[in-house]
Enzyme design. Sequence first.
Site, PDB file in Angstrom:
ATOM      1  N   VAL A  23      62.406 -13.083  -7.016  1.00  0.00           N
ATOM      2  CA  VAL A  23      61.487 -12.758  -5.919  1.00  0.00           C
ATOM      3  C   VAL A  23      60.273 -11.991  -6.453  1.00  0.00           C
ATOM      4  O   VAL A  23      59.119 -12.303  -6.138  1.00  0.00           O
ATOM      5  CB  VAL A  23      62.220 -11.916  -4.843  1.00  0.00           C
ATOM      6  CG1 VAL A  23      61.299 -11.573  -3.698  1.00  0.00           C
ATOM      7  CG2 VAL A  23      63.457 -12.639  -4.352  1.00  0.00           C
ATOM      8  N   ASP A 247      26.094 -22.185  27.883  1.00  0.00           N
ATOM      9  CA  ASP A 247      26.382 -22.078  29.315  1.00  0.00           C
ATOM     10  C   ASP A 247      27.660 -21.280  29.561  1.00  0.00           C
ATOM     11  O   ASP A 247      28.499 -21.156  28.678  1.00  0.00           O
ATOM     12  CB  ASP A 247      26.584 -23.485  29.897  1.00  0.00           C
ATOM     13  CG  ASP A 247      25.271 -24.229  30.005  1.00  0.00           C
ATOM     14  OD1 ASP A 247      24.224 -23.573  29.968  1.00  0.00           O
ATOM     15  OD2 ASP A 247      25.316 -25.464  30.120  1.00  0.00           O
ATOM     16  N   LYS A 269      24.963 -20.599  34.380  1.00  0.00           N
ATOM     17  CA  LYS A 269      25.022 -20.381  35.829  1.00  0.00           C
ATOM     18  C   LYS A 269      26.488 -20.275  36.171  1.00  0.00           C
ATOM     19  O   LYS A 269      27.313 -20.925  35.570  1.00  0.00           O
ATOM     20  CB  LYS A 269      24.502 -21.607  36.571  1.00  0.00           C
ATOM     21  CG  LYS A 269      23.027 -21.717  36.647  1.00  0.00           C
ATOM     22  CD  LYS A 269      22.695 -22.828  37.598  1.00  0.00           C
ATOM     23  CE  LYS A 269      21.980 -23.968  36.899  1.00  0.00           C
ATOM     24  NZ  LYS A 269      21.825 -25.146  37.696  1.00  0.00           N
ATOM     25  N   MET A 382      30.817 -31.194  40.378  1.00  0.00           N
ATOM     26  CA  MET A 382      30.289 -30.132  41.251  1.00  0.00           C
ATOM     27  C   MET A 382      30.506 -30.463  42.726  1.00  0.00           C
ATOM     28  O   MET A 382      29.637 -30.222  43.554  1.00  0.00           O
ATOM     29  CB  MET A 382      28.778 -29.931  40.992  1.00  0.00           C
ATOM     30  CG  MET A 382      28.485 -29.449  39.599  1.00  0.00           C
ATOM     31  SD  MET A 382      26.728 -29.329  39.267  1.00  0.00           S
ATOM     32  CE  MET A 382      26.368 -30.945  38.646  1.00  0.00           C
TER      33      MET A 382
END
Length: 471
Positions: A23, A247, A269, A382
């Site tokens: 290890v 946007d 918006k 929309m």
Amino acid sequence: MDYFPAFLDLKYKNVLVVGAGEVALNKIKLLLRTKAIINIISECICQEIQCFVQRKKVYWISKKFSKIYLKKTYLVIAATNDTKLNQKIFQMCNNACIFVNVVDDQSKCSFIFPSIIDRSPIVLAISSSGKAPILLRLLRQKIESILPSRLGEIAVIAGQWRSVVKNYFTRFLDRRRFWEKLLNGPFSQNVINGNIKKAISILKKTIKQPSVLMGEIILVGAGPGNSDLLTLRALQVLQEADVVLYDCLISKDILDRIRRDAKCICVGKRAGKIIINQTQIIKMLIEFAKEGKKVVRLKGGDPFIFGRGGEELEAAKSAGILVQIVPGITAGIGIAAYTGIPLTHRNYAKGLIFITGHKCIDKFENNWSILSDPNYTLVVYMGSLQIIEISQKLIFYGCKKSTPIALISQGTTINQRVVIGKLGETSNMIKNITTPSLLIIGRVVLLHEKLKWFNLSNRSNNIKNIYSVID
Ligand code: SAH
């Protein structure tokens, strides 16, 4: 972020590895890629580490761990199979503010090892914060496969020419353009193919070409919300942008793909509430481009579908600015796929019509007889708030009250919600609906039940018995 990624400069710094079995060996091999001074404490050491000791690549400083070995040590790796000792090392390091990793015990790690893709000097380190190692391995394979093996050489040459380029192009933006042009062009391909001489001659030629810093405006469609639906071109452009005007509908996932140093401005918006009006947006786009910047106008879906992309482009062209357009998957198309509603189907719809529901009711130019033709699928952007008025209008012009209608909100994202109903009974469909949402009207909606595949745990809210009423 559970872990903060950073690259450590371990050059000539002491790193302590406690334990010297298999290890520990793996970690030592990793550390040997740096110039760290690797000190080992272990009762006995495995053969391979023994070789490293003989070749003075690592130092076997003691058989027993003690606090004094933490002095002037930057990093400690505990790889013993003695849990008590590991715990003790962890505690001591924490108290002394030394970074420690107890191998295979995340609870005793103040740092973890990432998965590394090494094309030095380009190094990619990725991590799942210890949560999903297999996923990480798969991801790493994918990344490995797209990175050319000689990527490092490109970076080395770039490093060697950096100061020359800096002297030649004094403005930061000019320099960025130069590197973008060079690295995106045949220079890189020549390095990858081993044609270093040719690559350097391309580099020299590119430096000498007069740099005219031309700004440009790039309209980019971001798709319907799910960042997996961004196009490759959109990703490229987002990575090259100086300024991004985006946007409100653009998701955080997508914004995260933008070049980190780019200036990002939200101009969106939301539900009719205007933050910056269209004239101002156009003015900003043009002003930034005139300063020589690469300006990205990032829009939801496709810029040319109810996106006012045309207007922005017209203005940019009239101002004599270079433009490019990157199409995006429009909401109607993306949502059709993610809801299993094929917009056309030989047995159900001959074609489709996209309309906007925004103030559409009173507009005489909408030919409602055509919109009411049952052979076409109607996609309304929309329009969810006007669902009742739109349905009434369609029924008035001949649509059956039983015509299926789907109201889909936040389509293609993990919050996608689909409500199926009939045109004659739309009043109870809008309850609990979130924006953005879209309507699909027509017989194809019936296929949703059979073809749905995405986000099935977010149950669709179907009005019962609809299928028995439709003929
Ligand atoms: N240019 C965009 C449309 C802009 S108009 C495109 O091509 O998709 C904005 C409208 O698109 C929203 O009011 C909604 O009707 C629809 N829309 C956009 N993304 C959506 C999404 N993820 N889910 C549902 N509707 C969406």
